[in-house]
Structures are given as C-alpha cells and as structure tokens.
Scaffold this motif. Structure first.
Motif, PDB file in Angstrom:
ATOM      1  N   GLN A   1       0.842  -1.199   0.000  1.00 16.27           N
ATOM      2  CA  GLN A   1       0.000   0.000   0.000  1.00 16.27           C
ATOM      3  C   GLN A   1       0.869   1.238   0.000  1.00 16.27           C
ATOM      4  N   GLN A   2       0.396   2.263  -0.740  1.00 17.17           N
ATOM      5  CA  GLN A   2       1.033   3.570  -0.744  1.00 17.17           C
ATOM      6  C   GLN A   2      -0.048   4.613  -0.899  1.00 17.17           C
ATOM      7  N   GLY A   3       0.072   5.711  -0.197  1.00 16.40           N
ATOM      8  CA  GLY A   3      -0.863   6.822  -0.337  1.00 16.40           C
ATOM      9  C   GLY A   3      -2.120   6.652   0.495  1.00 16.40           C
ATOM     10  N   ASN A   4      -2.972   7.672   0.402  1.00 18.02           N
ATOM     11  CA  ASN A   4      -4.187   7.708   1.220  1.00 18.02           C
ATOM     12  C   ASN A   4      -5.476   7.647   0.419  1.00 18.02           C
ATOM     13  N   ALA A   5      -5.398   7.503  -0.905  1.00 14.29           N
ATOM     14  CA  ALA A   5      -6.604   7.547  -1.735  1.00 14.29           C
ATOM     15  C   ALA A   5      -7.375   6.229  -1.742  1.00 14.29           C
ATOM     16  N   ILE A   6      -6.782   5.165  -1.199  1.00 13.00           N
ATOM     17  CA  ILE A   6      -7.405   3.847  -1.230  1.00 13.00           C
ATOM     18  C   ILE A   6      -7.132   3.164   0.107  1.00 13.00           C
ATOM     19  N   SER A   7      -8.150   2.497   0.658  1.00 14.89           N
ATOM     20  CA  SER A   7      -7.946   1.788   1.921  1.00 14.89           C
ATOM     21  C   SER A   7      -8.774   0.502   1.928  1.00 14.89           C
ATOM     22  N   LEU A   8      -8.554  -0.324   2.936  1.00 13.89           N
ATOM     23  CA  LEU A   8      -9.292  -1.574   3.107  1.00 13.89           C
ATOM     24  C   LEU A   8     -10.227  -1.424   4.296  1.00 13.89           C
ATOM     25  N   LYS A   9     -11.495  -1.801   4.094  1.00 12.77           N
ATOM     26  CA  LYS A   9     -12.495  -1.751   5.174  1.00 12.77           C
ATOM     27  C   LYS A   9     -13.399  -2.967   5.032  1.00 12.77           C
ATOM     28  N   GLU A  10     -13.383  -3.827   6.033  1.00 12.02           N
ATOM     29  CA  GLU A  10     -14.273  -4.990   6.068  1.00 12.02           C
ATOM     30  C   GLU A  10     -14.268  -5.768   4.755  1.00 12.02           C
ATOM     31  N   ASN A  11     -13.079  -6.108   4.267  1.00 12.10           N
ATOM     32  CA  ASN A  11     -12.912  -6.938   3.079  1.00 12.10           C
ATOM     33  C   ASN A  11     -13.260  -6.236   1.755  1.00 12.10           C
ATOM     34  N   ARG A  12     -13.431  -4.919   1.789  1.00 12.14           N
ATOM     35  CA  ARG A  12     -13.685  -4.136   0.581  1.00 12.14           C
ATOM     36  C   ARG A  12     -12.645  -3.036   0.463  1.00 12.14           C
ATOM     37  N   ILE A  13     -12.338  -2.677  -0.782  1.00  9.30           N
ATOM     38  CA  ILE A  13     -11.445  -1.553  -1.046  1.00  9.30           C
ATOM     39  C   ILE A  13     -12.306  -0.291  -1.081  1.00  9.30           C
ATOM     40  N   VAL A  14     -11.910   0.720  -0.316  1.00  9.76           N
ATOM     41  CA  VAL A  14     -12.666   1.969  -0.234  1.00  9.76           C
ATOM     42  C   VAL A  14     -11.874   3.081  -0.924  1.00  9.76           C
ATOM     43  N   VAL A  15     -12.551   3.805  -1.817  1.00 11.03           N
ATOM     44  CA  VAL A  15     -11.934   4.901  -2.576  1.00 11.03           C
ATOM     45  C   VAL A  15     -12.143   6.202  -1.797  1.00 11.03           C
ATOM     46  N   GLN A  16     -11.047   6.931  -1.576  1.00 16.14           N
ATOM     47  CA  GLN A  16     -11.105   8.186  -0.818  1.00 16.14           C
ATOM     48  C   GLN A  16     -11.091   9.424  -1.712  1.00 16.14           C
ATOM     49  N   GLU A  17     -10.713   9.256  -2.998  1.00 20.77           N
ATOM     50  CA  GLU A  17     -10.625  10.400  -3.924  1.00 20.77           C
ATOM     51  C   GLU A  17     -11.238  10.034  -5.270  1.00 20.77           C
ATOM     52  N   ASP A  18     -11.997  10.967  -5.859  1.00 23.57           N
ATOM     53  CA  ASP A  18     -12.524  10.774  -7.212  1.00 23.57           C
ATOM     54  C   ASP A  18     -11.359  10.629  -8.189  1.00 23.57           C
ATOM     55  N   GLY A  19     -11.568   9.841  -9.238  1.00 26.00           N
ATOM     56  CA  GLY A  19     -10.542   9.737 -10.266  1.00 26.00           C
ATOM     57  C   GLY A  19     -10.636   8.454 -11.058  1.00 26.00           C
ATOM     58  N   PHE A  20      -9.624   8.256 -11.885  1.00 23.09           N
ATOM     59  CA  PHE A  20      -9.534   7.041 -12.682  1.00 23.09           C
ATOM     60  C   PHE A  20      -8.558   6.091 -12.001  1.00 23.09           C
ATOM     61  N   TYR A  21      -8.926   4.809 -11.997  1.00 25.22           N
ATOM     62  CA  TYR A  21      -8.149   3.788 -11.314  1.00 25.22           C
ATOM     63  C   TYR A  21      -8.011   2.551 -12.190  1.00 25.22           C
TER      64      TYR A  21
END
Length: 181
Positions: free
Chosen positions: A70-90
């Motif tokens: 993991q690097q950065g703060n725009a993406i995290s893990l919560k209860e077995n799902r990836i959570v997006v913190q910033e709008d954008g293309f991934y």
C-alpha cells in the motif's frame, strides 16, 4: 587518385560555425516539465488472508483479504472491501486460482456506491475461465481502467460456486487498485 577529405581548415569558417551550433542544439538535454513522469499517487494490493476461510453469502463466495502492499491515502481496506477516498480514474485488477473441476469458474469485481437514500451495485469487471477436468487448476485474471468516486467500495466475489476450491497463495490469488491521476 587524389584523397578527397577536407580538414577543418578547408571548410569555410561560416559553415563550420553553423554545423557546430546545430550540434549544440541537438545535443542539449531537454528539461522535462515537473510531473510529466509521476508515479501513481496511491495503490493497494490485497492477498488472501490464510488465517480465515472464504465466506459463503448466499450464492456468493467472498475471499478474506489482507494488505500486501500500500502507498498513499486515496485507497484503503475496510471490512474486506477496497474503499476509494478520492474521485478519479483507477486501474482495478484481480486474479483467482481455482482448483475445482467444473465447466466454468470465475469472479466479478463490483463497485458499491452509497448515498443517504440509496445504495447501488455495479459490475465493473468479470472473468470467466473454462476449467479442465483432468487437471482442475486454472487462473482467472481481469483488469481495467474505471472511474470511481469518493466513498465507492470495491469487492471481488465468486458467484454460484459454493463448492469452489480456491488457492489461498499470495502469488495466485490477489485483488488491487492503482490510482492513475
């Protein structure tokens, strides 16, 4: 036969100066604009959590995940799902190694969007793989670029496969996201 080579003295000074200045221009290093070669702001790669068994929810199998990189703060893990913190293309990707004989195995990567009044689920990527009967081991990989919004949650699920055998090795089964902008 006379030798037909010119020395520096034989060339007109004006011509020599033009050639030298052209070489200087060509040999100049061009400074890149800052940010023209930037690395992704954030990424997250998950591997299977070998301390847990896959979760069966109705007709879906959900793999337990743990963070492997993991690097950065725009993406995290919560209860077995990836959570997006910033709008954008991934760039979203996932792979599962199936060890079950069956006609077709596969997985779906879907996005959940939440609002105060509604929740929607959208299928982003699907991977289907025909399984050989003689050696029932085959990977199913999918990846693609998607636009995501702050608060979106991503999950990888295996539909209609309650008897599925999945490899829980980190190099065989993984799920991740890379921020592109």
């Amino acid at each position: 036969m006379a030798k037909m080579s010119l020395t520096r003295e034989d060339i007109k000074p004006n011509t020599l100066q033009k050639a030298q200045s052209s070489l200087k221009i060509l040999s100049r290093r061009v400074k890149r604009e800052q940010g023209s070669c930037k690395v992704p702001t954030s990424f997250l790669q998950l591997t299977t959590n070998t301390n847990k068994q896959p979760d069966i929810r109705g007709n879906l199998t959900v793999i337990p995940w743990t963070v492997s990189a993991q690097q950065g703060n725009a993406i995290s893990l919560k209860e077995n799902r990836i959570v997006v913190q910033e709008d954008g293309f991934y760039l979203v990707f996932g792979q599962v190694l199936f060890n079950s004989p069956s006609t077709v195995m596969g997985h779906i990567i879907r996005s959940w969007a939440f609002n105060k009044t509604w929740t929607t689920s959208t299928e982003l990527l699907r991977c289907l793989q025909e399984m050989p009967d003689e050696t029932p081991a085959n990977t199913c990989y999918t990846g693609g670029i998607v636009q995501l919004h702050q608060g979106d949650e991503l999950e990888l699920v295996i539909p209609y496969s309650q008897q599925t055998l999945i490899s829980m090795d980190a190099e065989s089964t993984f799920f991740g996201v890379i921020q592109l902008n």
